[in-house]
Write a protein that holds these residues in place. Structure first.
Motif, mmCIF file in Angstrom:
data_model
loop_
_atom_site.group_PDB
_atom_site.id
_atom_site.type_symbol
_atom_site.label_atom_id
_atom_site.label_comp_id
_atom_site.label_asym_id
_atom_site.label_seq_id
_atom_site.Cartn_x
_atom_site.Cartn_y
_atom_site.Cartn_z
ATOM 1 N N ARG A 287 9.888 13.817 -3.927
ATOM 2 C CA ARG A 287 9.075 12.750 -3.345
ATOM 3 C C ARG A 287 8.163 12.134 -4.409
ATOM 4 O O ARG A 287 8.071 10.911 -4.540
ATOM 5 N N LEU A 288 7.507 12.982 -5.199
ATOM 6 C CA LEU A 288 6.611 12.488 -6.245
ATOM 7 C C LEU A 288 7.388 11.714 -7.312
ATOM 8 O O LEU A 288 6.935 10.648 -7.762
ATOM 9 N N ALA A 289 8.556 12.201 -7.707
ATOM 10 C CA ALA A 289 9.375 11.499 -8.699
ATOM 11 C C ALA A 289 9.766 10.118 -8.189
ATOM 12 O O ALA A 289 9.718 9.136 -8.930
ATOM 13 N N ALA A 290 10.134 10.024 -6.919
ATOM 14 C CA ALA A 290 10.504 8.729 -6.329
ATOM 15 C C ALA A 290 9.314 7.774 -6.341
ATOM 16 O O ALA A 290 9.466 6.592 -6.649
ATOM 17 N N GLU A 291 8.132 8.289 -6.030
ATOM 18 C CA GLU A 291 6.927 7.447 -6.054
ATOM 19 C C GLU A 291 6.638 6.952 -7.467
ATOM 20 O O GLU A 291 6.268 5.801 -7.667
ATOM 21 N N GLN A 292 6.807 7.826 -8.454
ATOM 22 C CA GLN A 292 6.476 7.469 -9.830
ATOM 23 C C GLN A 292 7.442 6.440 -10.421
ATOM 24 O O GLN A 292 7.040 5.673 -11.293
ATOM 25 N N ILE A 293 8.693 6.432 -9.973
ATOM 26 C CA ILE A 293 9.613 5.416 -10.492
ATOM 27 C C ILE A 293 9.537 4.125 -9.680
ATOM 28 O O ILE A 293 10.209 3.155 -9.989
ATOM 29 N N GLY A 294 8.706 4.137 -8.640
ATOM 30 C CA GLY A 294 8.471 2.923 -7.872
ATOM 31 C C GLY A 294 9.565 2.585 -6.887
ATOM 32 O O GLY A 294 9.828 1.430 -6.628
ATOM 33 N N GLY A 295 10.214 3.570 -6.347
ATOM 34 C CA GLY A 295 11.253 3.310 -5.361
ATOM 35 C C GLY A 295 11.813 4.600 -4.823
ATOM 36 O O GLY A 295 11.179 5.643 -4.901
ATOM 37 N N GLU A 296 12.979 4.479 -4.271
ATOM 38 C CA GLU A 296 13.639 5.663 -3.734
ATOM 39 C C GLU A 296 14.710 6.119 -4.705
ATOM 40 O O GLU A 296 15.317 5.321 -5.398
ATOM 41 N N LEU A 297 14.930 7.409 -4.716
ATOM 42 C CA LEU A 297 16.030 7.935 -5.503
ATOM 43 C C LEU A 297 17.316 7.669 -4.739
ATOM 44 O O LEU A 297 17.334 7.664 -3.508
ATOM 45 N N ASP A 298 18.400 7.410 -5.466
ATOM 46 C CA ASP A 298 19.680 7.122 -4.809
ATOM 47 C C ASP A 298 20.115 8.268 -3.913
ATOM 48 O O ASP A 298 20.722 8.073 -2.886
ATOM 49 N N GLY A 299 19.832 9.450 -4.288
ATOM 50 C CA GLY A 299 20.202 10.613 -3.503
ATOM 51 C C GLY A 299 19.683 11.845 -4.186
ATOM 52 O O GLY A 299 19.382 11.840 -5.369
ATOM 53 N N HIS A 300 19.530 12.882 -3.409
ATOM 54 C CA HIS A 300 19.124 14.142 -4.010
ATOM 55 C C HIS A 300 19.827 15.282 -3.292
ATOM 56 O O HIS A 300 20.287 15.136 -2.166
ATOM 57 N N ALA A 301 19.924 16.366 -3.979
ATOM 58 C CA ALA A 301 20.558 17.559 -3.415
ATOM 59 C C ALA A 301 19.732 18.762 -3.827
ATOM 60 O O ALA A 301 19.123 18.774 -4.896
ATOM 61 N N ILE A 302 19.706 19.752 -2.972
ATOM 62 C CA ILE A 302 18.990 20.987 -3.269
ATOM 63 C C ILE A 302 20.000 22.118 -3.295
ATOM 64 O O ILE A 302 20.749 22.317 -2.346
ATOM 65 N N LEU A 303 20.042 22.803 -4.419
ATOM 66 C CA LEU A 303 20.922 23.952 -4.594
ATOM 67 C C LEU A 303 20.059 25.204 -4.508
ATOM 68 O O LEU A 303 19.109 25.354 -5.273
ATOM 69 N N GLN A 304 20.379 26.072 -3.574
ATOM 70 C CA GLN A 304 19.604 27.302 -3.403
ATOM 71 C C GLN A 304 20.339 28.455 -4.062
ATOM 72 O O GLN A 304 21.500 28.698 -3.768
ATOM 73 N N LEU A 305 19.634 29.123 -4.949
ATOM 74 C CA LEU A 305 20.178 30.295 -5.614
ATOM 75 C C LEU A 305 19.253 31.477 -5.341
ATOM 76 O O LEU A 305 18.046 31.324 -5.263
ATOM 77 N N SER A 306 19.840 32.622 -5.208
ATOM 78 C CA SER A 306 19.016 33.826 -5.099
ATOM 79 C C SER A 306 19.599 34.887 -6.009
ATOM 80 O O SER A 306 20.808 34.939 -6.239
ATOM 81 N N TRP A 307 18.745 35.708 -6.529
ATOM 82 C CA TRP A 307 19.147 36.759 -7.444
ATOM 83 C C TRP A 307 18.877 38.099 -6.799
ATOM 84 O O TRP A 307 17.898 38.293 -6.108
ATOM 85 N N GLN A 308 19.765 39.011 -7.034
ATOM 86 C CA GLN A 308 19.563 40.380 -6.574
ATOM 87 C C GLN A 308 19.679 41.289 -7.793
ATOM 88 O O GLN A 308 20.763 41.420 -8.384
ATOM 89 N N LEU A 309 18.559 41.845 -8.180
ATOM 90 C CA LEU A 309 18.547 42.721 -9.348
ATOM 91 C C LEU A 309 18.862 44.139 -8.898
ATOM 92 O O LEU A 309 18.297 44.641 -7.929
ATOM 93 N N ARG A 310 19.758 44.770 -9.600
ATOM 94 C CA ARG A 310 20.148 46.135 -9.261
ATOM 95 C C ARG A 310 19.956 47.051 -10.470
ATOM 96 O O ARG A 310 20.199 46.644 -11.598
ATOM 97 N N ASP A 311 19.594 48.253 -10.194
ATOM 98 C CA ASP A 311 19.460 49.254 -11.228
ATOM 99 C C ASP A 311 20.831 49.898 -11.423
ATOM 100 O O ASP A 311 21.359 50.527 -10.524
ATOM 101 N N ARG A 312 21.424 49.721 -12.577
ATOM 102 C CA ARG A 312 22.766 50.259 -12.834
ATOM 103 C C ARG A 312 22.765 51.778 -12.866
ATOM 104 O O ARG A 312 23.794 52.383 -12.673
ATOM 105 N N ALA A 313 21.631 52.385 -13.121
ATOM 106 C CA ALA A 313 21.553 53.846 -13.170
ATOM 107 C C ALA A 313 21.627 54.463 -11.781
ATOM 108 O O ALA A 313 21.959 55.641 -11.638
ATOM 109 N N ALA A 314 21.335 53.663 -10.793
ATOM 110 C CA ALA A 314 21.328 54.211 -9.406
ATOM 111 C C ALA A 314 22.712 54.308 -8.827
ATOM 112 O O ALA A 314 23.640 53.702 -9.161
#
Length: 79
Positions: free
Chosen positions: A52-79
């Protein structure tokens, strides 16, 4: 943008026309090489606020946006 809560990093990726050759099956005629604003954030609301802030700063709307959700699961290899 980095001063916004939850924003980790941002990058503006701009294609280099000389280096951005088309894929073998891609039609080179009428090809559009648009820049991409990449925002890394700690949550979806933080990313949406940054968009939203980026769109305001360029003085218009962005053509489109997408949100990619990533999650990490750290595991202890010794377990």
């Amino acid at each position: 943008m980095l001063t916004l809560d939850g924003v980790v990093a941002s990058r503006l990726l701009t294609p280099d026309v000389a280096l951005s050759t088309p894929l073998p099956a891609e039609n080179a005629n009428g090809r559009v090489l648009d820049p991409i604003l990449l925002i890394e954030a700690s949550s979806e609301p933080a990313a949406a606020n940054a968009v939203r802030l980026a769109a305001e700063q360029i003085g218009g709307e962005l053509d489109g946006h997408a949100i990619l959700q990533l999650s990490w699961q750290l595991r202890d290899r010794a377990a």
